[in-house]
Design an enzyme around this catalytic site. Structure first.
Site, PDB file in Angstrom:
ATOM      1  N   LYS A  32     -23.565  31.169 118.921  1.00 32.00           N
ATOM      2  CA  LYS A  32     -22.146  31.506 119.096  1.00 32.00           C
ATOM      3  C   LYS A  32     -21.512  31.689 117.726  1.00 32.00           C
ATOM      4  CE  LYS A  32     -18.755  28.417 120.348  1.00 32.00           C
ATOM      5  NZ  LYS A  32     -17.567  28.608 119.512  1.00 32.00           N
ATOM      6  N   ASP A  59     -17.293  34.673 120.027  1.00 32.63           N
ATOM      7  CA  ASP A  59     -16.223  33.853 120.618  1.00 32.63           C
ATOM      8  C   ASP A  59     -14.911  34.114 119.880  1.00 32.63           C
ATOM      9  OD1 ASP A  59     -14.740  31.798 121.763  1.00 32.63           O
ATOM     10  OD2 ASP A  59     -15.751  30.205 120.647  1.00 32.63           O
ATOM     11  N   LYS A  61     -11.965  35.117 121.671  1.00 35.86           N
ATOM     12  CA  LYS A  61     -10.874  34.776 122.591  1.00 35.86           C
ATOM     13  C   LYS A  61      -9.696  35.738 122.514  1.00 35.86           C
ATOM     14  CE  LYS A  61     -11.832  29.777 122.589  1.00 35.86           C
ATOM     15  NZ  LYS A  61     -12.780  29.620 121.474  1.00 35.86           N
ATOM     16  N   ASP A  64      -3.940  39.849 124.288  1.00 34.57           N
ATOM     17  CA  ASP A  64      -2.892  40.757 123.810  1.00 34.57           C
ATOM     18  C   ASP A  64      -2.530  41.675 124.972  1.00 34.57           C
ATOM     19  OD1 ASP A  64      -1.234  42.450 122.154  1.00 34.57           O
ATOM     20  OD2 ASP A  64      -2.433  41.860 120.428  1.00 34.57           O
ATOM     21  N   THR A 119      -9.323  23.204 126.282  1.00 42.12           N
ATOM     22  CA  THR A 119      -9.446  21.761 126.541  1.00 42.12           C
ATOM     23  C   THR A 119      -8.522  20.944 125.643  1.00 42.12           C
ATOM     24  OG1 THR A 119     -11.420  21.907 125.186  1.00 42.12           O
ATOM     25  CG2 THR A 119     -11.754  21.664 127.541  1.00 42.12           C
ATOM     26  N   ARG A 211     -22.325  20.393 116.953  1.00 43.92           N
ATOM     27  CA  ARG A 211     -22.740  19.328 116.044  1.00 43.92           C
ATOM     28  C   ARG A 211     -23.994  18.539 116.439  1.00 43.92           C
ATOM     29  NH1 ARG A 211     -16.679  17.525 115.865  1.00 43.92           N
ATOM     30  NH2 ARG A 211     -16.908  18.547 117.892  1.00 43.92           N
TER      31      ARG A 211
HETATM   32  O1  C5P Z   1     -19.775  20.551 117.870  1.00 40.13           O
HETATM   33  P1  C5P Z   1     -19.506  20.720 119.329  1.00 40.13           P
HETATM   34  O2  C5P Z   1     -20.741  20.590 120.210  1.00 40.13           O
HETATM   35  O3  C5P Z   1     -18.368  19.864 119.823  1.00 40.13           O
HETATM   36  O4  C5P Z   1     -19.061  22.256 119.442  1.00 40.13           O
HETATM   37  C1  C5P Z   1     -18.612  22.823 120.642  1.00 40.13           C
HETATM   38  C2  C5P Z   1     -18.229  24.268 120.409  1.00 40.13           C
HETATM   39  O5  C5P Z   1     -17.626  24.764 121.597  1.00 40.13           O
HETATM   40  C3  C5P Z   1     -17.213  24.482 119.286  1.00 40.13           C
HETATM   41  O6  C5P Z   1     -17.475  25.769 118.717  1.00 40.13           O
HETATM   42  C4  C5P Z   1     -15.895  24.480 120.028  1.00 40.13           C
HETATM   43  O7  C5P Z   1     -14.908  25.215 119.357  1.00 40.13           O
HETATM   44  C5  C5P Z   1     -16.291  25.160 121.344  1.00 40.13           C
HETATM   45  N1  C5P Z   1     -15.418  24.855 122.488  1.00 40.13           N
HETATM   46  C6  C5P Z   1     -15.177  23.567 122.943  1.00 40.13           C
HETATM   47  N2  C5P Z   1     -14.355  23.358 124.017  1.00 40.13           N
HETATM   48  C7  C5P Z   1     -13.793  24.409 124.645  1.00 40.13           C
HETATM   49  C8  C5P Z   1     -14.027  25.714 124.208  1.00 40.13           C
HETATM   50  C9  C5P Z   1     -14.854  25.902 123.110  1.00 40.13           C
HETATM   51  O8  C5P Z   1     -15.692  22.607 122.395  1.00 40.13           O
HETATM   52  N3  C5P Z   1     -13.052  24.205 125.696  1.00 40.13           N
END
Ligand code: C5P
Length: 232
Positions: A32, A59, A61, A64, A119, A211
């Site tokens: 992503k 990604d 998003k 507009d 979220t 992460r």
């Molecule tokens: O590091 P981690 O596993 O928390 O990363 C989750 C990824 O998913 C990040 O790029 C975050 O911006 C994205 N994301 C999220 N929750 C959402 C939409 C996207 O954690 N509702």
């Protein structure tokens, strides 16, 4: 389209991203690319990662007026990504226009996924800032149904919502779910999490993992663990 693990490459430079991707020597992961990396490096980074053999979820998003989103999607379709997204809050008209823009002359197109409510938005800010009085779960499901009506392929949602989304929008409507952590891992700032195995059970089609893989001592091993739990 089978289940897969998408690695969130939340880096801000080409160098860091390539250093990270160099660690994967067997299977090339689905990755992503978010706003940070795209705005830092431009569309070239998408072509470069694609040329290295990765599938890409871009990604960005989009949100507009329909005409602007349609024209932006017509540009993105030439980047040959596998999946991209927009905000369902842009309305059904905007989502329909986006699909038109994204579809290539030969009829092919990347998967198009909608973000329902972020979220980071909670029930309180929904009411206070956005003047939406309905409860969050109802709003999320309504936006998911709008995305399905517009002909989109799925939504980004919590793995905890995957089953409900499938029930309302159909089994083939994709659920792309972040908020995934290993049972013995650090949650970080994610609050409602599932393990890859739990997300599989819940019916997620794709898990987005950042992460737990990018910050792991051995990212390739952490990725293999995700695949073993979620796909195999
Ligand atoms: O590091 P981690 O596993 O928390 O990363 C989750 C990824 O998913 C990040 O790029 C975050 O911006 C994205 N994301 C999220 N929750 C959402 C939409 C996207 O954690 N509702």
């Amino acid at each position: 389209m089978g289940k897969d693990v998408i690695i969130a490459c939340d880096f801000n430079s080409k160098e860091d991203t390539f250093d990270f991707l160099d660690k994967f020597t067997d299977k090339k992961p689905f990755v992503k690319i978010g706003m940070e990396l795209f705005y830092a490096e431009g569309p070239r980074i998408v072509r470069d990662i694609k040329a290295r053999g990765h599938k890409i979820f871009l990604d960005l998003k989009l949100h507009d007026i329909p005409n602007t989103v349609k024209k932006a999607m017509a540009v993105l379709r030439n980047l040959d990504v596998d999946m991209t997204n927009l905000h369902a809050a842009g309305t059904i008209n905007m989502m329909t226009a986006a699909l038109e823009g994204l579809t290539r002359p030969d009829g092919t197109r990347p998967l198009l996924i909608a973000v329902t409510q972020l979220t980071s938005t909670d029930g309180e800010s929904l009411k206070r800032d956005l003047l939406i009085d309905e409860p969050m779960d109802k709003v999320v499901m309504h936006y998911a149904e709008n995305a399905a009506k517009a002909g989109l392929d799925g939504v980004v949602c919590s793995p905890l919502e995957a089953a409900t989304v499938h029930k309302a929008c159909g089994k083939s409507f994709l659920t792309v779910t972040p908020g995934v952590r290993f049972a013995d891992g650090d949650k970080g700032d994610q609050k409602r999490v599932m393990t890859p195995a739990e997300a599989k059970k819940a019916g997620s089609d794709y898990i987005v993992v950042g992460r737990p893989i990018t910050a792991a001592a051995d990212p390739a091993e952490a990725y293999a663990r995700c695949l073993a739990e979620f796909v195999d």
